[in-house]
Design an enzyme around this catalytic site. Structure first.
Site, short mmCIF file in Angstrom:
data_model
loop_
_atom_site.label_atom_id
_atom_site.label_comp_id
_atom_site.label_asym_id
_atom_site.label_seq_id
_atom_site.Cartn_x
_atom_site.Cartn_y
_atom_site.Cartn_z
N SER A 44 9.50 81.83 27.98
CA SER A 44 8.92 81.87 26.54
C SER A 44 7.72 82.65 26.53
CB SER A 44 8.26 80.47 26.01
OG SER A 44 7.36 80.07 27.26
N GLY A 45 7.13 82.84 25.33
CA GLY A 45 5.96 83.61 25.27
C GLY A 45 6.29 85.07 25.03
N LEU A 46 7.45 85.49 24.77
CA LEU A 46 8.05 86.77 24.46
C LEU A 46 7.80 87.45 23.04
CD1 LEU A 46 11.55 86.89 26.00
CD2 LEU A 46 9.23 87.64 27.01
N GLY A 49 8.78 84.86 17.50
CA GLY A 49 8.32 84.66 16.05
C GLY A 49 8.12 86.12 15.53
N CYS A 418 -14.45 75.89 6.64
CA CYS A 418 -14.21 74.41 6.66
C CYS A 418 -15.42 73.77 7.68
CB CYS A 418 -13.08 74.27 7.42
SG CYS A 418 -12.27 72.55 6.88
N PHE A 421 -18.53 75.62 7.30
CA PHE A 421 -19.18 75.49 6.01
C PHE A 421 -19.99 74.03 5.87
CE2 PHE A 421 -18.30 72.89 1.99
CZ PHE A 421 -18.77 73.59 1.02
N HIS A 545 -9.55 76.91 4.06
CA HIS A 545 -9.45 77.95 5.39
C HIS A 545 -8.63 79.27 4.63
CE1 HIS A 545 -9.77 75.30 8.79
NE2 HIS A 545 -9.40 74.35 7.81
N GLU A 547 -8.43 82.26 5.78
CA GLU A 547 -7.88 82.91 6.61
C GLU A 547 -6.39 82.82 6.81
OE1 GLU A 547 -9.36 80.29 7.47
OE2 GLU A 547 -8.78 79.17 9.17
N1 GLN Z 1 -13.64 67.98 10.66
C1 GLN Z 1 -13.64 68.45 9.32
C2 GLN Z 1 -13.01 67.66 8.37
O1 GLN Z 1 -12.15 66.87 8.67
C3 GLN Z 1 -13.50 69.79 9.28
C4 GLN Z 1 -12.09 70.34 9.57
C5 GLN Z 1 -11.70 71.68 9.59
O2 GLN Z 1 -12.53 72.43 10.01
N2 GLN Z 1 -10.51 71.94 9.45
O3 GLN Z 1 -13.64 67.74 7.49
#
Ligand code: GLN
Length: 596
Positions: A44-46, A49, A418, A421, A545, A547
């Site tokens: 694995s790890g090749l 994906g 998240c 924040f 998120h 990203e």
């Molecule tokens: N633990 C936090 C929450 O549940 C932040 C979750 C996260 O960073 N994805 O709200």
């Protein structure tokens, strides 16, 4: 000639009295969808994906509609309960599916939003079989791995074919040939190839060619043995991809061809390269795409001018990656810093934003568990900006708060994601608003000022697994803010959380100077904050998120802003104004209106 499709005719009138179990989803036309199935052999790890998504992109560039699907061996229903430390980040789709990070690789390579149909686990397959058994779906029959469980796998693949209307479904089988977990997936695709008929399925074996330093030459034995295991499952590969450090020699490729009944011109090298985004071109240069098109007899559906355009656009990205003149260093202040895969999408989003600004983004991992306000300044040396990423639990939270305070008070560009924040809000409440006992109830359930608190709907939820606030949500953006320059009046980002800014504290936080520039349209959920430009050059956070939705050609604005601010910090001669938008300006393409 008789083929597997005749079985369907033969059993049609037997009203259940048959050894076969062949459900077909409504609207499915046998033999009309093509499939590419990718297996891993040897180990694995090749980068299966990455390989599959690059090959799928080659076909997509030719104007074909592709739909990828990952078949996971594990019994979990989804990836939501997996530890990112062991399995890499949990990727979240717009529909709220928590899945393997490979789905992120597919979304980025294909610039396509995926859904739960693109992600299958053994847990989902067995659950469906067991539920069907309880509701009398197999009445009178003993339920067996073959044909019922394998039948359910084929059913899932065909459901995706119907829903996506794809020309080619790309199936990536998780794990390695020879594992117990994926054996029934392999059996299912063997049956699929027979039923769909000749030239409907292209089997691709990804293998590994060893090059031990003591010998100084490439050895093919492990690859031969790995492919033999696939042959033992009744699967004759049509294409072999040889992963290796260096280009695989003709001699070694011939040897593998000899032992696997695959013509030498369909045994290809896939050696290491600088960026995963170079792989599509590498595959094209080797001839993989032609081999797949020929095997599946798709020549008539290829649009060469579309391919030329797509390759030109992609080349712009690669040129940007190579030509990067400047460099910035961004610190990722996290917990899982030992495993890069835990932050795979953040790394990609930084790369996309770096290409947008023509700069290389160097990442430095900073473990926050040992950080305090006394030693934090030292950890910041040489950094031009920081990201405080998502997390769960308590470990490292005070270290993160120390980092955020340092970044806020010294004017260092900072993006809180998240949990990051949430910690930034705690820090602001404590050090600006005077709520010295502020905290998140995730960390201290009894704290005096729970500025971060459980979402109301979360109070009623029992059990873990698929129960967070998940997936894509719309965000209403406040006029006159930085977020408004990024997104306009509405944004959409993906979420995965249980806690939020407690709305009771919002007026106090705002009075202290924190600007909540993005909110949920329905509930009182704070989604984006920022500090005004006269207070800080770039101090931005989001409950979402960001990203997860960054793509090579359309970098996510919050990362674009962060890298811009970091560049201003790192290079005094950098004067470019802050802009947001796609990498390749749409006005260059004759069919689209320029966007302001
Ligand atoms: N633990 C936090 C929450 O549940 C932040 C979750 C996260 O960073 N994805 O709200």
């Amino acid at each position: 000639m008789m083929d597997g499709r005749d079985i369907f005719d033969a059993i049609r009138d037997r009203s259940g009295d048959t050894e076969f179990y062949l459900p077909l989803p409504a609207g499915y036309q046998l033999g009309s969808t093509k499939y590419v199935v990718v297996f891993g052999t040897v180990m694995s790890g090749l980068g299966k994906g990455i390989f599959s998504s690059s090959l799928a992109k080659c076909l997509q560039d030719k104007g074909l509609m592709v739909a990828p699907v990952k078949l996971e061996g594990y019994l979990n229903i989804d990836a939501g309960t997996l530890n990112p430390f062991r399995h890499g980040e949990v990727f979240v789709l717009d529909d709220g599916t928590e899945c393997d990070m490979d789905l992120g690789t597919y979304e980025r390579a294909l610039d396509q939003n995926l859904t739960q149909l693109n992600f299958v686990t053994s847990g989902q397959i067995y659950r469906r079989v067991l539920e069907r058994e309880r509701t009398g779906g197999y009445l009178g029959r003993d339920v067996q791995m073959i044909p019922h469980v394998t039948g359910e796998v084929k059913n899932r693949l065909r459901e995706l074919a119907v829903a996506s209307r794809a020309d080619v479904v790309f199936v990536e089988i998780g794990g390695t040939v020879g594992d117990v977990e994926n054996a029934y997936y392999i059996e299912a695709v063997r049956q699929l190839a027979f039923e769909e008929g000749q030239r409907s399925v292209c089997f691709v074996a990804l293998t590994y060619v060893l090059e031990p330093a003591i010998l100084g030459e490439q050895k093919s034995k492990a690859a031969q043995l790995g492919i033999r295991r696939l042959l033992e499952c009744g699967i004759q590969p049509h294409i072999i991809a040889c992963r290796a450090q260096n280009p695989v020699t003709r001699k070694v490729r011939e040897k593998i061809a000899l032992f696997s009944n695959v013509p030498p011109d369909r045994v290809f090298s896939m050696h290491d390269c600088e960026s995963v985004y170079q792989i599509p071109e590498m595959l094209r240069a080797a001839g993989y795409d032609r081999a797949v098109i020929e095997w599946l007899q798709l020549e008539s559906r290829v649009d060469e001018s579309a391919e030329k355009r797509a390759r030109e656009v992609w080349a712009r990205y690669l040129a940007g990656l190579r030509a990067a003149e400047r460099q910035v260093t961004i610190g990722i202040m996290g917990k899982y810093t030992a495993v890069r895969d835990a932050y795979a999408s953040i790394l990609k989003a930084l790369e996309h934003a770096g290409v947008y600004w023509g700069c290389k983004v160097q990442v430095r991992w900073v473990d926050t568990s040992e950080l305090t306000s006394d030693n934090v300044a030292q950890a910041f040396r040489g950094l031009n900006g920081i990201i405080v990423p998502g997390a769960f639990g308590t470990r490292g939270s005070e270290g993160k708060i120390a980092c955020l305070r340092h970044a806020r008070t010294t004017g260092l560009p900072c993006l809180g994601i998240c949990y990051g924040f949430q910690m930034a809000v705690v820090e602001f409440a404590r050090n600006v608003c005077g709520l010295t006992e502020a905290n998140s109830t995730e960390i201290d359930s009894e704290c005096r000022h729970p500025v971060i608190n459980l979402l109301p709907e979360q109070r009623r939820i029992e059990g873990l697994g698929g129960t967070m606030r998940l997936g894509g949500q719309d965000i209403v953006v406040k006029e006159g803010t930085l977020a408004y320059r990024m997104f306009g009046p509405r944004a959409r980002m993906r979420f995965r959380h249980r806690y939020e800014v407690d709305p009771r504290y919002v007026p106090q936080l705002e009075a202290g100077g924190l600007v909540f520039s993005g909110r949920s349209p329905r509930a009182e959920i704070m989604n984006v904050f920022e500090l005004p430009p006269d207070v800080h050059p770039y101090y931005v956070g989001t409950q979402a998120h960001p990203e997860l939705t960054s793509r090579p050609l359309s970098p996510q604005p919050m990362f674009v802003g962060l890298v811009h601010a970091a560049l201003r910090q790192a290079c005094p001669d950098f004067r470019e104004p802050l802009t947001f938008g796609p990498l390749v300006v749409p006005s260059e393409s004759p069919h689209t209106e320029p966007v302001s």
